[in-house]
Design an enzyme around this catalytic site. Sequence first.
Site, PDB file in Angstrom:
ATOM      1  CB  CYS A 134      -0.893  -0.008   1.235  1.00 49.68           C
ATOM      2  SG  CYS A 134      -1.807   1.524   1.501  1.00 49.68           S
ATOM      3  CD  GLU A 145       0.717  -0.928   8.667  1.00 51.65           C
ATOM      4  OE1 GLU A 145       1.020   0.208   9.082  1.00 51.65           O
ATOM      5  OE2 GLU A 145      -0.463  -1.281   8.436  1.00 51.65           O
ATOM      6  CB  CYS A 173      -4.691   4.664   6.545  1.00 51.53           C
ATOM      7  SG  CYS A 173      -5.602   4.757   4.985  1.00 51.53           S
ATOM      8  CB  SER A 178      -9.743  -8.647  10.012  1.00 48.18           C
ATOM      9  OG  SER A 178      -9.822  -7.246   9.822  1.00 48.18           O
ATOM     10  CB  SER A 179      -5.575  -6.073  13.333  1.00 52.61           C
ATOM     11  OG  SER A 179      -5.395  -5.040  14.265  1.00 52.61           O
ATOM     12  CG  ASN A 180      -9.866  -2.378   9.724  1.00 54.31           C
ATOM     13  OD1 ASN A 180     -10.738  -2.786   8.953  1.00 54.31           O
ATOM     14  ND2 ASN A 180      -9.826  -1.135  10.144  1.00 54.31           N
ATOM     15  CB  SER A 206      -9.545  -7.439   5.429  1.00 52.30           C
ATOM     16  OG  SER A 206     -10.182  -7.628   6.688  1.00 52.30           O
TER      17      SER A 206
END
Length: 289
Positions: free
Chosen positions: A100, A133, A200, A228-230, A272
């Site tokens: 990204c 990341e 972001c 998925s952390s998000n 995601s």
Amino acid sequence: MSEPIIEIDARSGFCHGVVTAIRKAEEELSRSREPLYCLGDIVHNGDEVERLEKAGLTTINHSDLNRLYGVRVLLRAHGEPPSTYKCASEREIEIIDATCPVVLQLQRRIKDTYDNTYPRPQIVIYGKSGHAEVNGLVGQTNGEAIVVESTDQLYKLDFTRDIALYSQTTMSLQGLDEMVREISNRISPDATFKYYDTICRQVANRVNHLREFAENHDVILFVAGAKSSNGKVLFNECLDVNPRSHLVSRAGDFCPNWIEGASSIGICGATSTPRWLMEQLKDAVQNAI
């Protein structure tokens, strides 16, 4: 009683970085029949990973990378440390880089601080330890950066030394504010503290929108992969304003009794989460009514 309204949140689903990575994978798979590998799950959603694996994408780990030679390997949006590029070069592996742009810029900023600031400060990353990341970010500092997930872990820092704080791109703005406030209170008068808001906004700006979306529906069905952390962060935001929020990975996880007495049902997801999974869940809800 009339049937409940079912709404899929138009702003949920893949962020630009994930969209680009998946598009690159699909383009490479259609361009050549040669094997295409992806270093780690291309997105933290098992159903989307399975869809692409059926199309020919093979998911590998870093140990596998050390055994491959002369193949094509896609780097996902999360980014990779310099050691990955070095290994690929040594093994004549063609890299399809889908990092990204936001993550790539963050990597460069951290590396610049590490290489060009004297005396070198403690580089601190507010993020999830072990996250792909974050591993890529720590790699820019030869493994020296300190990762903290919450203010409870600030014991790792030496407050008599200079500190430079960065954030994983998908962390919460509130969490970063708490981190900045706590370090500011503890830093020695003889040391400097600089912090950089590297979250972001495409992700961060979803928080207020999702909270409003969750408040406007009787029931919320939030779709996110287990990795998925998000997804965990955004689901908790929904749950905070709507106790009838439920986290599911796929349509099969849906329980009809969740929507009893509801006149409006909202379906949303993480950065995601593919749109097609939310559509499948909508179909399952409609079939249960």
